[in-house]
Design an enzyme around this catalytic site. Structure first.
Site, PDB file in Angstrom:
ATOM      1  N   ALA A  54       0.864  -1.116  -0.119  1.00  0.00           N
ATOM      2  CA  ALA A  54      -0.596   0.155   0.118  1.00  0.00           C
ATOM      3  C   ALA A  54       0.865   1.193   0.098  1.00  0.00           C
ATOM      4  O   ALA A  54       0.401   2.764  -0.231  1.00  0.00           O
ATOM      5  CB  ALA A  54      -0.883  -0.185   1.417  1.00  0.00           C
ATOM      6  N   PRO A 109       3.023   4.197  -0.971  1.00  0.00           N
ATOM      7  CA  PRO A 109       2.255   5.204  -0.118  1.00  0.00           C
ATOM      8  C   PRO A 109       1.361   5.973   0.621  1.00  0.00           C
ATOM      9  O   PRO A 109       1.184   6.330   1.686  1.00  0.00           O
ATOM     10  CB  PRO A 109       3.261   6.630  -0.332  1.00  0.00           C
ATOM     11  CG  PRO A 109       3.031   6.804  -1.697  1.00  0.00           C
ATOM     12  CD  PRO A 109       3.625   4.751  -1.757  1.00  0.00           C
ATOM     13  N   GLY A 110       0.114   5.308  -0.297  1.00  0.00           N
ATOM     14  CA  GLY A 110      -0.879   5.219   0.265  1.00  0.00           C
ATOM     15  C   GLY A 110      -1.895   5.740  -0.949  1.00  0.00           C
ATOM     16  O   GLY A 110      -2.673   6.901  -0.367  1.00  0.00           O
ATOM     17  N   GLY A 111      -1.409   6.309  -2.133  1.00  0.00           N
ATOM     18  CA  GLY A 111      -2.366   6.872  -2.831  1.00  0.00           C
ATOM     19  C   GLY A 111      -3.670   6.055  -3.367  1.00  0.00           C
ATOM     20  O   GLY A 111      -4.789   6.086  -3.492  1.00  0.00           O
ATOM     21  N   LYS A 112      -3.275   5.211  -3.881  1.00  0.00           N
ATOM     22  CA  LYS A 112      -4.492   4.050  -3.716  1.00  0.00           C
ATOM     23  C   LYS A 112      -4.982   4.065  -2.552  1.00  0.00           C
ATOM     24  O   LYS A 112      -6.128   3.482  -2.443  1.00  0.00           O
ATOM     25  CB  LYS A 112      -3.560   2.806  -4.794  1.00  0.00           C
ATOM     26  CG  LYS A 112      -3.688   3.348  -6.079  1.00  0.00           C
ATOM     27  CD  LYS A 112      -2.642   1.488  -6.368  1.00  0.00           C
ATOM     28  CE  LYS A 112      -2.020   2.242  -8.018  1.00  0.00           C
ATOM     29  NZ  LYS A 112      -1.059   2.622  -7.081  1.00  0.00           N
ATOM     30  N   GLU A 131       1.643  -2.207   4.322  1.00  0.00           N
ATOM     31  CA  GLU A 131       2.722  -2.631   3.858  1.00  0.00           C
ATOM     32  C   GLU A 131       4.332  -3.458   4.797  1.00  0.00           C
ATOM     33  O   GLU A 131       4.072  -2.857   6.335  1.00  0.00           O
ATOM     34  CB  GLU A 131       3.426  -0.779   3.979  1.00  0.00           C
ATOM     35  CG  GLU A 131       4.880  -0.401   3.454  1.00  0.00           C
ATOM     36  CD  GLU A 131       5.570  -0.993   2.395  1.00  0.00           C
ATOM     37  OE1 GLU A 131       6.843  -1.438   2.369  1.00  0.00           O
ATOM     38  OE2 GLU A 131       4.947  -0.644   1.046  1.00  0.00           O
ATOM     39  N   CYS A 178       3.581  -0.729 -12.267  1.00  0.00           N
ATOM     40  CA  CYS A 178       4.346   0.291 -13.178  1.00  0.00           C
ATOM     41  C   CYS A 178       5.368   0.503 -13.780  1.00  0.00           C
ATOM     42  O   CYS A 178       6.243   0.864 -13.883  1.00  0.00           O
ATOM     43  CB  CYS A 178       3.864   1.771 -11.849  1.00  0.00           C
ATOM     44  SG  CYS A 178       5.142   1.257 -11.182  1.00  0.00           S
TER      45      CYS A 178
END
Length: 458
Positions: A110, A112-115, A133, A230
């Protein structure tokens, strides 16, 4: 910026052809688009200067004409938006199409937390997100972003993926944003260019396959599996999915159709039951990204814990006067339950309290719900996370509405004009957005903004 890796470029020319590969390489040497995603729990119909143009596949996504200095935007520090590149926001569009709603979601990789923050916004006040994480330092950053987002429906854990199989937890959605070779980040990340290698691609693919197998165990029957990277290459994307499809066979079924407009420029495909979506930076807005979705066969059922393996007593529920003190800080106290964890007190969504307790007992939970603060003599000394919570009751404290420059001084932990504050505890607000607490004591003040978050530069 160092040049693109030679072997990577060769692979693009072999796969795309000379003309298309050259255009892609030029795009990767260009500027990244600036984008963000608004927080629906905090925006409340207001528009920001940074709001930009709507992003087709993301309800709350915005494309910006230029990249502002986000550090100097108080709305950024208030958690009113998350700076997130456009392609990765597509996962929200996928989940909206599958009808998950206020479900139980595991974000397995997860930080840094965007999703995670996107899933939290989608899950709403009745849903719950477990954001995991494995790396402790990255998990701490994840927890910071969860606190700032301020929805209160996330449990942050720091565990290896196999721990979820051992825990017995079953989720409506398991999202695997797998560690990868990072080819899609070549436009914005110097380190990804320097670290890339063919061996690294092979090692990533092997690890991705392992994580995907572990994730599957945590998915309930009828649940949705999201797999994303990505990176561009097939080895870490289609090949991983093909091997997984051979392993699981009829256990995998396709989801509902996912709307994808031609003008978005997204390359769609299929790998067995998986619907796949690839983002090329020269064809669509955003960085390189690949995402796939499928369901686990079987009748959809309520997610639950099948084989409890409690390792600890995670927290104890508050009662009596301690609970009454907490109630006055929340606009909708009946929606919350309160518990003590160590010397701090927390608020949990009442509808998901038992689940949070169970997860905290079986996994290494480092943050959950809303950290309210500490009780001293029956009075709450509020934590910064309480100021960030979207539903904090502002009548519980003095409110200091500051202009931008004074608010930035607060965020820098610089000297403040005490005449702007009421005696005692104040909630610092700028343009209606809460930033944190400060306490005035006569002619001086104690700034409660966390040192780790303060503005150092700019």
């Amino acid at each position: 910026m160092p040049p693109l890796p030679e072997k990577f470029v060769e692979s693009l020319f072999a796969r795309l052809g000379e003309s298309d590969a050259r255009v892609l390489c030029e795009a990767l040497d260009g500027e990244s688009p600036a984008a963000l995603r608004l927080n629906p729990f905090k925006v409340r119909g207001r528009c920001f200067e940074t709001a930009g143009e709507p992003l087709g596949w993301s309800r709350w996504g915005r494309i910006l004409d230029s990249r502002p200095v986000f550090t100097l935007d108080t709305a950024f520090h208030a958690g009113c938006y998350y700076v997130q590149e456009p392609s990765s926001q597509f996962v929200g569009h996928i989940l909206s199409s599958t009808g998950i709603g206020s479900g139980y979601i595991l974000d397995l990789c997860a930080a840094p937390g965007g999703k995670t923050t996107l899933y939290a916004a989608m899950a709403g006040t009745e849903g719950l997100v477990v954001a995991n994480e494995p790396v402790a330092k990255r998990a701490a950053v994840l927890a910071d972003n969860v606190r700032k987002w301020g929805v209160g429906n996330v449990v942050v854990t720091c565990d290896m993926p196999h721990s979820f199989a051992l825990s017995g937890e079953k989720f409506d959605v398991v999202a695997v944003d797998a560690p990868c070779s990072g080819e899609g980040m070549f436009r914005k990340d110097k380190a990804s260019r320097l670290e890339w290698s063919e061996r690294g691609v092979r090692e990533c693919a092997a690890r991705q396959a392992e994580i995907l197998r572990e994730a599957w165990t945590a998915l309930t029957d009828g649940g949705v599996l999201l797999y994303s990277t990505c990176t561009f290459n097939r080895s870490e994307n289609e090949d991983v999915l093909e091997a997984f499809s051979r392993l699981k066979g009829g256990e995998l079924v396709e989801t509902e159709p996912i709307e994808c407009h031609e003008e978005w420029g997204i390359e769609t495909g299929r790998v067995g039951a998986f619907r796949t979506f690839r983002f090329w930076p020269h064809r669509t807005v955003g960085e390189g990204f690949f995402v796939a979705v499928a369901r686990k066969s079987g009748a959809k059922r309520e997610s639950r814990n099948e084989t409890p393996r409690q390792r600890r007593v995670p927290f104890s529920e508050l009662a009596g006067s301690a609970q009454r003190e907490l109630l006055r800080w929340f606009a909708h106290p009946d929606a919350m339950r309160f518990a003590s964890i160590g010397d701090s007190v927390y608020a949990m969504p009442a509808i998901r309290y038992d689940t949070v307790r169970r997860v905290s007992a079986t996994l290494n939970a480092i943050y959950s719900g809303v950290e309210a603060g500490k009780l001293y003599g029956g009075e709450l000394k509020p934590a910064h996370a309480l100021a960030m919570y979207f539903d904090m009751r502002r009548e519980a404290v003095n409110v200091a509405e500051l202009q931008r420059d004074a608010a930035l001084d607060y965020l820098r932990k610089a000297d403040m004009d005490v005449e702007l504050l009421s005696e005692g505890l104040n909630l610092v607000v700028c343009d209606g957005d809460a930033l944190g607490f400060v306490k005035r004591i006569g002619r001086r003040c104690n700034n409660g903004y966390p040192n780790s978050l303060r503005i150092v530069k700019c």
